[in-house]
Design a protein around this motif. Structure first.
Motif, PDB file in Angstrom:
ATOM      1  N   ALA A 109       0.829  -1.205   0.000  1.00 57.94           N
ATOM      2  CA  ALA A 109       0.000   0.000   0.000  1.00 57.94           C
ATOM      3  C   ALA A 109       0.864   1.255   0.000  1.00 57.94           C
ATOM      4  CB  ALA A 109      -0.919   0.006   1.230  1.00 57.94           C
ATOM      5  N   ILE A 110       1.957   1.236   0.779  1.00 57.93           N
ATOM      6  CA  ILE A 110       2.824   2.415   0.817  1.00 57.93           C
ATOM      7  C   ILE A 110       3.512   2.620  -0.521  1.00 57.93           C
ATOM      8  CG2 ILE A 110       4.898   3.307   1.912  1.00 57.93           C
ATOM      9  CD1 ILE A 110       3.979   2.237   4.498  1.00 57.93           C
ATOM     10  N   PHE A 111       3.967   1.516  -1.141  1.00 56.34           N
ATOM     11  CA  PHE A 111       4.570   1.632  -2.466  1.00 56.34           C
ATOM     12  C   PHE A 111       3.599   2.244  -3.468  1.00 56.34           C
ATOM     13  CE2 PHE A 111       8.740   0.367  -2.650  1.00 56.34           C
ATOM     14  CZ  PHE A 111       8.987  -0.807  -1.969  1.00 56.34           C
ATOM     15  N   LEU A 112       2.323   1.750  -3.443  1.00 58.58           N
ATOM     16  CA  LEU A 112       1.352   2.267  -4.400  1.00 58.58           C
ATOM     17  C   LEU A 112       1.046   3.736  -4.158  1.00 58.58           C
ATOM     18  CD1 LEU A 112      -1.162  -0.662  -4.734  1.00 58.58           C
ATOM     19  CD2 LEU A 112       0.376   0.226  -6.441  1.00 58.58           C
ATOM     20  N   LEU A 113       0.963   4.119  -2.865  1.00 60.08           N
ATOM     21  CA  LEU A 113       0.678   5.520  -2.572  1.00 60.08           C
ATOM     22  C   LEU A 113       1.775   6.433  -3.096  1.00 60.08           C
ATOM     23  CD1 LEU A 113      -0.803   5.480   1.010  1.00 60.08           C
ATOM     24  CD2 LEU A 113      -1.912   6.148  -1.091  1.00 60.08           C
ATOM     25  N   VAL A 114       3.017   5.978  -3.004  1.00 60.85           N
ATOM     26  CA  VAL A 114       4.098   6.813  -3.516  1.00 60.85           C
ATOM     27  C   VAL A 114       4.116   6.790  -5.035  1.00 60.85           C
ATOM     28  CG1 VAL A 114       6.595   7.057  -3.580  1.00 60.85           C
ATOM     29  CG2 VAL A 114       5.473   6.570  -1.462  1.00 60.85           C
ATOM     30  N   LEU A 115       3.833   5.617  -5.636  1.00 58.54           N
ATOM     31  CA  LEU A 115       3.809   5.531  -7.094  1.00 58.54           C
ATOM     32  C   LEU A 115       2.752   6.441  -7.694  1.00 58.54           C
ATOM     33  CD1 LEU A 115       4.210   1.865  -8.293  1.00 58.54           C
ATOM     34  CD2 LEU A 115       5.670   3.803  -8.709  1.00 58.54           C
ATOM     35  N   LEU A 116       1.581   6.560  -7.017  1.00 62.87           N
ATOM     36  CA  LEU A 116       0.505   7.364  -7.560  1.00 62.87           C
ATOM     37  C   LEU A 116       0.860   8.840  -7.598  1.00 62.87           C
ATOM     38  CD1 LEU A 116      -2.672   5.727  -6.055  1.00 62.87           C
ATOM     39  CD2 LEU A 116      -2.023   5.876  -8.430  1.00 62.87           C
ATOM     40  N   ARG A 117       1.858   9.220  -6.809  1.00 61.02           N
ATOM     41  CA  ARG A 117       2.213  10.636  -6.797  1.00 61.02           C
ATOM     42  C   ARG A 117       3.255  10.980  -7.844  1.00 61.02           C
ATOM     43  NH1 ARG A 117       0.214  13.883  -2.462  1.00 61.02           N
ATOM     44  NH2 ARG A 117      -0.603  12.560  -0.830  1.00 61.02           N
ATOM     45  N   MET A 118       3.741   9.949  -8.530  1.00 56.03           N
ATOM     46  CA  MET A 118       4.713  10.259  -9.577  1.00 56.03           C
ATOM     47  C   MET A 118       3.978  10.698 -10.829  1.00 56.03           C
ATOM     48  SD  MET A 118       7.450   7.263  -9.242  1.00 56.03           S
ATOM     49  CE  MET A 118       8.495   7.123  -7.848  1.00 56.03           C
ATOM     50  N   GLY A 175       0.101   7.082  11.276  1.00 53.17           N
ATOM     51  CA  GLY A 175       0.716   8.368  11.003  1.00 53.17           C
ATOM     52  C   GLY A 175       1.501   8.368   9.702  1.00 53.17           C
ATOM     53  N   ILE A 176       2.200   7.256   9.406  1.00 53.64           N
ATOM     54  CA  ILE A 176       2.919   7.154   8.125  1.00 53.64           C
ATOM     55  C   ILE A 176       1.937   7.226   6.967  1.00 53.64           C
ATOM     56  CG2 ILE A 176       4.200   5.570   6.671  1.00 53.64           C
ATOM     57  CD1 ILE A 176       5.789   4.702   8.928  1.00 53.64           C
ATOM     58  N   LEU A 177       0.801   6.490   7.093  1.00 57.13           N
ATOM     59  CA  LEU A 177      -0.194   6.529   6.023  1.00 57.13           C
ATOM     60  C   LEU A 177      -0.787   7.917   5.868  1.00 57.13           C
ATOM     61  CD1 LEU A 177      -1.936   3.137   6.592  1.00 57.13           C
ATOM     62  CD2 LEU A 177      -0.615   3.817   4.621  1.00 57.13           C
ATOM     63  N   ARG A 178      -0.969   8.620   6.998  1.00 54.10           N
ATOM     64  CA  ARG A 178      -1.510   9.965   6.904  1.00 54.10           C
ATOM     65  C   ARG A 178      -0.533  10.888   6.193  1.00 54.10           C
ATOM     66  NH1 ARG A 178      -1.501  15.006   9.040  1.00 54.10           N
ATOM     67  NH2 ARG A 178       0.555  14.512   9.843  1.00 54.10           N
ATOM     68  N   ASN A 179       0.774  10.702   6.471  1.00 49.80           N
ATOM     69  CA  ASN A 179       1.755  11.541   5.806  1.00 49.80           C
ATOM     70  C   ASN A 179       1.798  11.284   4.307  1.00 49.80           C
ATOM     71  OD1 ASN A 179       2.790  13.061   7.894  1.00 49.80           O
ATOM     72  ND2 ASN A 179       4.153  11.431   8.548  1.00 49.80           N
ATOM     73  N   LEU A 180       1.576  10.034   3.902  1.00 49.30           N
ATOM     74  CA  LEU A 180       1.667   9.731   2.480  1.00 49.30           C
ATOM     75  C   LEU A 180       0.367   9.999   1.748  1.00 49.30           C
ATOM     76  CD1 LEU A 180       3.689   6.433   2.494  1.00 49.30           C
ATOM     77  CD2 LEU A 180       4.434   8.659   1.765  1.00 49.30           C
ATOM     78  N   TYR A 181      -0.764   9.910   2.441  1.00 50.13           N
ATOM     79  CA  TYR A 181      -2.046   9.960   1.758  1.00 50.13           C
ATOM     80  C   TYR A 181      -2.658  11.346   1.778  1.00 50.13           C
ATOM     81  CZ  TYR A 181      -6.088   7.664  -0.198  1.00 50.13           C
ATOM     82  OH  TYR A 181      -7.074   7.242  -1.033  1.00 50.13           O
ATOM     83  N   GLY A 182      -2.718  11.934   2.946  1.00 52.19           N
ATOM     84  CA  GLY A 182      -3.486  13.160   3.067  1.00 52.19           C
ATOM     85  C   GLY A 182      -2.629  14.400   2.941  1.00 52.19           C
ATOM     86  N   GLY A 183      -3.253  15.498   3.243  1.00 54.57           N
ATOM     87  CA  GLY A 183      -2.529  16.746   3.421  1.00 54.57           C
ATOM     88  C   GLY A 183      -1.911  17.326   2.172  1.00 54.57           C
ATOM     89  N   GLU A 184      -2.689  18.038   1.378  1.00 53.59           N
ATOM     90  CA  GLU A 184      -2.065  18.699   0.235  1.00 53.59           C
ATOM     91  C   GLU A 184      -1.679  20.132   0.543  1.00 53.59           C
ATOM     92  OE1 GLU A 184      -4.904  16.799  -1.244  1.00 53.59           O
ATOM     93  OE2 GLU A 184      -3.480  15.299  -1.882  1.00 53.59           O
TER      94      GLU A 184
END
Lengths: 86, 241
Positions: A68-77, B232-241
Protein backbone atom coordinates in the motif's frame (compact mmCIF):
# COMPACT_ATOMS: atom_id res chain seq x y z
CA UNK A 1 5.70 -37.69 -3.08
CA UNK A 2 2.74 -37.03 -0.85
CA UNK A 3 0.02 -34.51 -1.52
CA UNK A 4 1.44 -31.95 0.88
CA UNK A 5 4.78 -31.97 -0.91
CA UNK A 6 3.00 -31.24 -4.19
CA UNK A 7 1.32 -28.20 -2.63
CA UNK A 8 4.68 -26.97 -1.35
CA UNK A 9 6.23 -27.35 -4.81
CA UNK A 10 3.37 -25.39 -6.37
CA UNK A 11 3.83 -22.57 -3.85
CA UNK A 12 7.58 -22.50 -4.43
CA UNK A 13 6.93 -22.21 -8.16
CA UNK A 14 4.45 -19.38 -7.45
CA UNK A 15 7.05 -17.47 -5.46
CA UNK A 16 9.66 -17.97 -8.16
CA UNK A 17 7.35 -16.89 -10.98
CA UNK A 18 5.99 -13.80 -9.25
CA UNK A 19 9.50 -12.75 -8.28
CA UNK A 20 10.64 -13.14 -11.88
CA UNK A 21 7.71 -11.08 -13.17
CA UNK A 22 8.36 -8.43 -10.52
CA UNK A 23 11.91 -8.00 -11.80
CA UNK A 24 11.19 -8.12 -15.53
CA UNK A 25 7.98 -6.09 -15.67
CA UNK A 26 7.88 -2.91 -17.72
CA UNK A 27 5.57 -0.96 -15.44
CA UNK A 28 6.28 -0.35 -11.76
CA UNK A 29 2.64 -0.94 -10.89
CA UNK A 30 2.94 -4.57 -11.99
CA UNK A 31 6.12 -4.98 -9.94
CA UNK A 32 4.42 -3.82 -6.76
CA UNK A 33 1.48 -6.17 -7.29
CA UNK A 34 3.82 -9.09 -7.91
CA UNK A 35 5.72 -8.27 -4.71
CA UNK A 36 2.45 -8.48 -2.81
CA UNK A 37 1.68 -11.86 -4.42
CA UNK A 38 5.14 -13.08 -3.46
CA UNK A 39 4.44 -12.06 0.13
CA UNK A 40 1.26 -14.13 -0.01
CA UNK A 41 3.20 -17.22 -1.09
CA UNK A 42 5.82 -16.64 1.59
CA UNK A 43 3.10 -16.32 4.26
CA UNK A 44 1.62 -19.64 3.16
CA UNK A 45 5.03 -21.32 3.39
CA UNK A 46 5.67 -19.91 6.85
CA UNK A 47 2.34 -21.24 8.07
CA UNK A 48 3.09 -24.59 6.47
CA UNK A 49 6.41 -24.77 8.30
CA UNK A 50 4.56 -24.27 11.62
CA UNK A 51 5.54 -20.65 12.28
CA UNK A 52 2.20 -18.87 12.66
CA UNK A 53 3.56 -15.64 14.15
CA UNK A 54 5.95 -15.11 11.24
CA UNK A 55 3.20 -16.01 8.75
CA UNK A 56 0.82 -13.46 10.26
CA UNK A 57 3.49 -10.77 10.28
CA UNK A 58 4.45 -11.46 6.65
CA UNK A 59 0.83 -11.47 5.50
CA UNK A 60 -0.08 -8.23 7.24
CA UNK A 61 3.06 -6.21 6.63
CA UNK A 62 4.58 -7.74 3.53
CA UNK A 63 1.48 -8.35 1.48
CA UNK A 64 -0.57 -5.51 2.91
CA UNK A 65 1.12 -2.45 4.27
CA UNK A 66 4.33 -2.16 2.27
CA UNK A 67 2.48 -2.69 -1.00
CA UNK A 68 0.00 0.00 0.00
CA UNK A 69 2.82 2.41 0.82
CA UNK A 70 4.57 1.63 -2.47
CA UNK A 71 1.35 2.27 -4.40
CA UNK A 72 0.68 5.52 -2.57
CA UNK A 73 4.10 6.81 -3.52
CA UNK A 74 3.81 5.53 -7.09
CA UNK A 75 0.50 7.36 -7.56
CA UNK A 76 2.21 10.64 -6.80
CA UNK A 77 4.71 10.26 -9.58
CA UNK A 78 4.08 11.73 -12.98
CA UNK A 79 2.19 9.71 -15.56
CA UNK A 80 4.34 7.29 -17.49
CA UNK A 81 6.26 6.14 -14.45
CA UNK A 82 8.93 8.83 -14.59
CA UNK A 83 10.27 10.32 -11.40
CA UNK A 84 8.91 13.65 -10.23
CA UNK A 85 11.77 15.99 -10.98
CA UNK A 86 11.82 19.46 -9.51
CA UNK B 1 20.07 26.63 27.13
CA UNK B 2 17.40 24.03 26.46
CA UNK B 3 19.92 22.12 24.33
CA UNK B 4 22.13 21.74 27.39
CA UNK B 5 19.20 20.35 29.34
CA UNK B 6 18.35 17.93 26.51
CA UNK B 7 21.97 16.78 26.25
CA UNK B 8 22.16 16.31 30.00
CA UNK B 9 18.98 14.22 30.07
CA UNK B 10 20.23 12.06 27.18
CA UNK B 11 23.55 11.45 28.97
CA UNK B 12 21.73 10.53 32.18
CA UNK B 13 19.41 8.07 30.40
CA UNK B 14 22.40 6.57 28.58
CA UNK B 15 24.31 6.03 31.82
CA UNK B 16 21.23 4.52 33.44
CA UNK B 17 20.62 2.04 30.60
CA UNK B 18 24.33 1.19 30.39
CA UNK B 19 24.44 0.29 34.04
CA UNK B 20 21.44 -2.00 33.69
CA UNK B 21 22.53 -3.52 30.38
CA UNK B 22 25.42 -5.34 31.97
CA UNK B 23 24.88 -8.55 33.90
CA UNK B 24 25.15 -6.75 37.20
CA UNK B 25 22.41 -7.08 39.74
CA UNK B 26 21.72 -3.98 41.77
CA UNK B 27 24.51 -3.93 44.33
CA UNK B 28 26.72 -6.89 43.42
CA UNK B 29 28.42 -7.97 40.24
CA UNK B 30 28.03 -11.48 38.89
CA UNK B 31 30.91 -13.14 37.12
CA UNK B 32 28.83 -15.45 34.90
CA UNK B 33 27.66 -13.90 31.62
CA UNK B 34 24.05 -14.31 30.58
CA UNK B 35 24.81 -16.63 27.68
CA UNK B 36 26.42 -19.21 29.92
CA UNK B 37 23.36 -19.25 32.12
CA UNK B 38 21.15 -19.89 29.09
CA UNK B 39 23.28 -22.67 27.53
CA UNK B 40 22.50 -25.23 30.23
CA UNK B 41 18.89 -24.16 30.46
CA UNK B 42 16.08 -26.60 29.77
CA UNK B 43 12.73 -25.41 28.45
CA UNK B 44 10.95 -26.92 31.45
CA UNK B 45 13.61 -25.37 33.66
CA UNK B 46 12.60 -24.73 37.22
CA UNK B 47 8.94 -25.59 36.79
CA UNK B 48 7.38 -27.82 39.44
CA UNK B 49 6.00 -30.83 37.61
CA UNK B 50 4.55 -31.07 34.08
CA UNK B 51 3.06 -28.02 32.44
CA UNK B 52 -0.68 -28.38 31.75
CA UNK B 53 -2.53 -25.71 29.79
CA UNK B 54 -5.13 -24.06 31.99
CA UNK B 55 -3.92 -25.54 35.26
CA UNK B 56 -0.24 -24.95 35.91
CA UNK B 57 0.45 -21.99 38.12
CA UNK B 58 3.51 -19.99 39.04
CA UNK B 59 5.71 -21.04 36.13
CA UNK B 60 8.94 -19.31 35.20
CA UNK B 61 7.44 -17.80 32.04
CA UNK B 62 3.68 -17.75 32.29
CA UNK B 63 2.74 -17.29 28.64
CA UNK B 64 1.46 -20.14 26.48
CA UNK B 65 3.01 -18.75 23.29
CA UNK B 66 6.69 -19.65 23.04
CA UNK B 67 7.59 -16.80 20.68
CA UNK B 68 5.96 -14.24 22.96
CA UNK B 69 7.83 -15.46 26.01
CA UNK B 70 11.09 -14.93 24.13
CA UNK B 71 10.22 -11.65 22.43
CA UNK B 72 8.76 -9.86 25.45
CA UNK B 73 10.04 -12.05 28.26
CA UNK B 74 13.68 -13.00 27.85
CA UNK B 75 14.66 -10.56 25.12
CA UNK B 76 12.44 -7.61 25.87
CA UNK B 77 15.41 -5.25 25.43
CA UNK B 78 15.63 -6.23 21.75
CA UNK B 79 11.95 -5.41 21.39
CA UNK B 80 12.68 -1.97 22.77
CA UNK B 81 15.32 -1.61 20.05
CA UNK B 82 12.79 -2.64 17.41
CA UNK B 83 10.33 -0.05 18.67
CA UNK B 84 13.08 2.55 18.46
CA UNK B 85 13.84 1.61 14.84
CA UNK B 86 10.16 1.86 13.91
CA UNK B 87 9.92 5.24 15.59
CA UNK B 88 12.96 6.51 13.69
CA UNK B 89 11.57 5.37 10.34
CA UNK B 90 8.19 7.01 11.05
CA UNK B 91 10.09 10.16 12.02
CA UNK B 92 12.00 10.04 8.75
CA UNK B 93 8.82 9.68 6.71
CA UNK B 94 7.25 12.57 8.59
CA UNK B 95 10.30 14.75 7.99
CA UNK B 96 10.32 14.37 4.21
CA UNK B 97 6.57 14.02 3.70
CA UNK B 98 6.21 17.53 2.33
CA UNK B 99 8.38 16.54 -0.62
CA UNK B 100 5.84 13.88 -1.58
CA UNK B 101 2.98 16.36 -1.53
CA UNK B 102 4.22 18.18 -4.61
CA UNK B 103 2.18 15.89 -6.84
CA UNK B 104 -1.47 15.93 -6.02
CA UNK B 105 -3.13 12.61 -5.39
CA UNK B 106 -6.12 12.13 -7.69
CA UNK B 107 -8.73 10.62 -5.46
CA UNK B 108 -11.56 9.02 -7.39
CA UNK B 109 -15.04 8.90 -5.95
CA UNK B 110 -15.44 5.54 -4.22
CA UNK B 111 -18.05 3.14 -5.50
CA UNK B 112 -21.15 2.15 -3.61
CA UNK B 113 -19.77 -1.26 -2.70
CA UNK B 114 -16.64 0.28 -1.23
CA UNK B 115 -18.48 2.82 0.88
CA UNK B 116 -20.99 0.37 2.30
CA UNK B 117 -18.50 -2.46 2.71
CA UNK B 118 -15.98 -0.29 4.52
CA UNK B 119 -18.59 0.67 7.08
CA UNK B 120 -19.26 -3.00 7.77
CA UNK B 121 -15.70 -4.33 7.60
CA UNK B 122 -13.88 -1.62 9.57
CA UNK B 123 -15.33 -2.51 13.01
CA UNK B 124 -14.44 -6.15 12.35
CA UNK B 125 -10.86 -5.18 11.51
CA UNK B 126 -10.69 -3.08 14.67
CA UNK B 127 -11.97 -5.90 16.90
CA UNK B 128 -9.67 -8.43 15.24
CA UNK B 129 -6.63 -6.20 15.65
CA UNK B 130 -7.34 -5.60 19.33
CA UNK B 131 -7.92 -9.34 19.79
CA UNK B 132 -4.57 -10.19 18.19
CA UNK B 133 -2.47 -7.94 20.37
CA UNK B 134 -4.39 -8.54 23.58
CA UNK B 135 -4.12 -12.34 23.23
CA UNK B 136 -0.47 -12.28 22.26
CA UNK B 137 0.52 -14.54 25.12
CA UNK B 138 -2.15 -17.16 24.36
CA UNK B 139 -2.40 -17.50 20.57
CA UNK B 140 -0.12 -16.61 17.65
CA UNK B 141 0.18 -12.91 17.16
CA UNK B 142 1.28 -10.12 19.38
CA UNK B 143 1.79 -6.40 19.43
CA UNK B 144 3.36 -5.87 16.02
CA UNK B 145 0.82 -7.94 14.13
CA UNK B 146 -2.15 -6.40 15.95
CA UNK B 147 -0.88 -2.87 15.49
CA UNK B 148 -0.36 -3.43 11.77
CA UNK B 149 -3.90 -4.77 11.45
CA UNK B 150 -5.18 -1.57 13.06
CA UNK B 151 -3.17 0.48 10.58
CA UNK B 152 -4.70 -1.46 7.68
CA UNK B 153 -8.13 -0.54 9.06
CA UNK B 154 -7.10 3.11 8.96
CA UNK B 155 -5.98 2.65 5.35
CA UNK B 156 -9.41 1.29 4.51
CA UNK B 157 -11.02 4.41 5.96
CA UNK B 158 -8.72 6.59 3.91
CA UNK B 159 -9.61 4.77 0.69
CA UNK B 160 -13.35 4.59 1.21
CA UNK B 161 -14.10 8.08 2.53
CA UNK B 162 -12.38 10.90 0.60
CA UNK B 163 -12.96 13.51 3.32
CA UNK B 164 -11.46 11.40 6.11
CA UNK B 165 -8.66 13.08 8.06
CA UNK B 166 -6.71 11.49 10.87
CA UNK B 167 -6.60 13.35 14.16
CA UNK B 168 -2.89 14.07 14.24
CA UNK B 169 -2.61 15.18 17.88
CA UNK B 170 -4.46 12.16 19.24
CA UNK B 171 -2.32 9.67 17.36
CA UNK B 172 0.94 11.37 18.24
CA UNK B 173 -0.05 11.37 21.91
CA UNK B 174 -0.97 7.68 21.72
CA UNK B 175 2.36 6.84 20.12
CA UNK B 176 4.34 8.79 22.68
CA UNK B 177 2.34 7.34 25.53
CA UNK B 178 3.03 3.81 24.36
CA UNK B 179 6.77 4.32 24.04
CA UNK B 180 7.29 6.23 27.27
CA UNK B 181 5.20 3.81 29.34
CA UNK B 182 7.24 0.91 27.95
CA UNK B 183 10.47 2.46 29.23
CA UNK B 184 8.87 3.49 32.53
CA UNK B 185 7.68 -0.08 33.14
CA UNK B 186 11.19 -1.26 32.36
CA UNK B 187 12.67 1.10 34.93
CA UNK B 188 10.09 -0.03 37.52
CA UNK B 189 11.13 -3.59 36.76
CA UNK B 190 14.75 -2.61 37.29
CA UNK B 191 13.95 -1.11 40.67
CA UNK B 192 11.75 -4.04 41.71
CA UNK B 193 13.69 -7.02 40.40
CA UNK B 194 17.18 -5.91 39.52
CA UNK B 195 17.08 -6.14 35.74
CA UNK B 196 15.67 -3.79 33.14
CA UNK B 197 12.18 -4.92 32.03
CA UNK B 198 12.05 -7.54 34.75
CA UNK B 199 8.71 -9.34 34.99
CA UNK B 200 7.56 -8.08 38.38
CA UNK B 201 3.85 -8.95 38.15
CA UNK B 202 2.80 -12.45 39.25
CA UNK B 203 2.59 -15.20 36.65
CA UNK B 204 -0.90 -16.60 36.98
CA UNK B 205 -2.36 -19.76 35.54
CA UNK B 206 -1.08 -20.62 32.07
CA UNK B 207 -3.80 -20.03 29.49
CA UNK B 208 -5.91 -17.42 31.20
CA UNK B 209 -6.21 -13.92 29.84
CA UNK B 210 -4.85 -12.24 32.97
CA UNK B 211 -1.64 -14.19 33.30
CA UNK B 212 2.05 -14.04 32.36
CA UNK B 213 2.75 -10.97 34.45
CA UNK B 214 3.95 -7.98 32.50
CA UNK B 215 3.71 -9.54 29.03
CA UNK B 216 0.12 -8.60 28.01
CA UNK B 217 0.62 -5.05 29.27
CA UNK B 218 3.80 -4.67 27.22
CA UNK B 219 2.09 -6.07 24.15
CA UNK B 220 -0.84 -3.69 24.64
CA UNK B 221 1.57 -0.75 24.65
CA UNK B 222 3.42 -2.09 21.61
CA UNK B 223 0.14 -2.59 19.73
CA UNK B 224 -1.03 0.96 20.44
CA UNK B 225 2.34 2.39 19.49
CA UNK B 226 2.77 0.45 16.25
CA UNK B 227 -0.82 1.04 15.14
CA UNK B 228 -0.72 4.78 15.65
CA UNK B 229 2.76 5.00 14.13
CA UNK B 230 1.83 3.22 10.91
CA UNK B 231 -1.40 5.24 10.79
CA UNK B 232 0.72 8.37 11.00
CA UNK B 233 2.92 7.15 8.12
CA UNK B 234 -0.19 6.53 6.02
CA UNK B 235 -1.51 9.96 6.90
CA UNK B 236 1.76 11.54 5.81
CA UNK B 237 1.67 9.73 2.48
CA UNK B 238 -2.05 9.96 1.76
CA UNK B 239 -3.49 13.16 3.07
CA UNK B 240 -2.53 16.75 3.42
CA UNK B 241 -2.07 18.70 0.23
Amino acid sequence: MSGLDAIAIVVFAWIFLTGLIAIEAKERFTSVLMLSAMGLGAAFLFAWMRAPDVAMTEAVIGAGLTSAIFLLVLLRMKRGGEDAHE
Amino acid sequence: MSRLWAAGIVVLIGLFLFLFLSDAQLGERQQVPVSEKMVQKNVLGTNPGPVIFGQSEGLEEGSANLVTSIVVGYRALDTLGEIMVLFLSALGVGAIAHLVWNQKLQKEAPSFILKTGAGIVFPMILVFGVYVFSHGHLSPGGGFQGGSILAIGILLLYIAFPTFELNRVLFQRLEGFGGVTFVVLGVIGALAGGAFLFNFLPNGVVGQLFSAGLIPILYLLIGLKVGSELGGILRNLYGGE
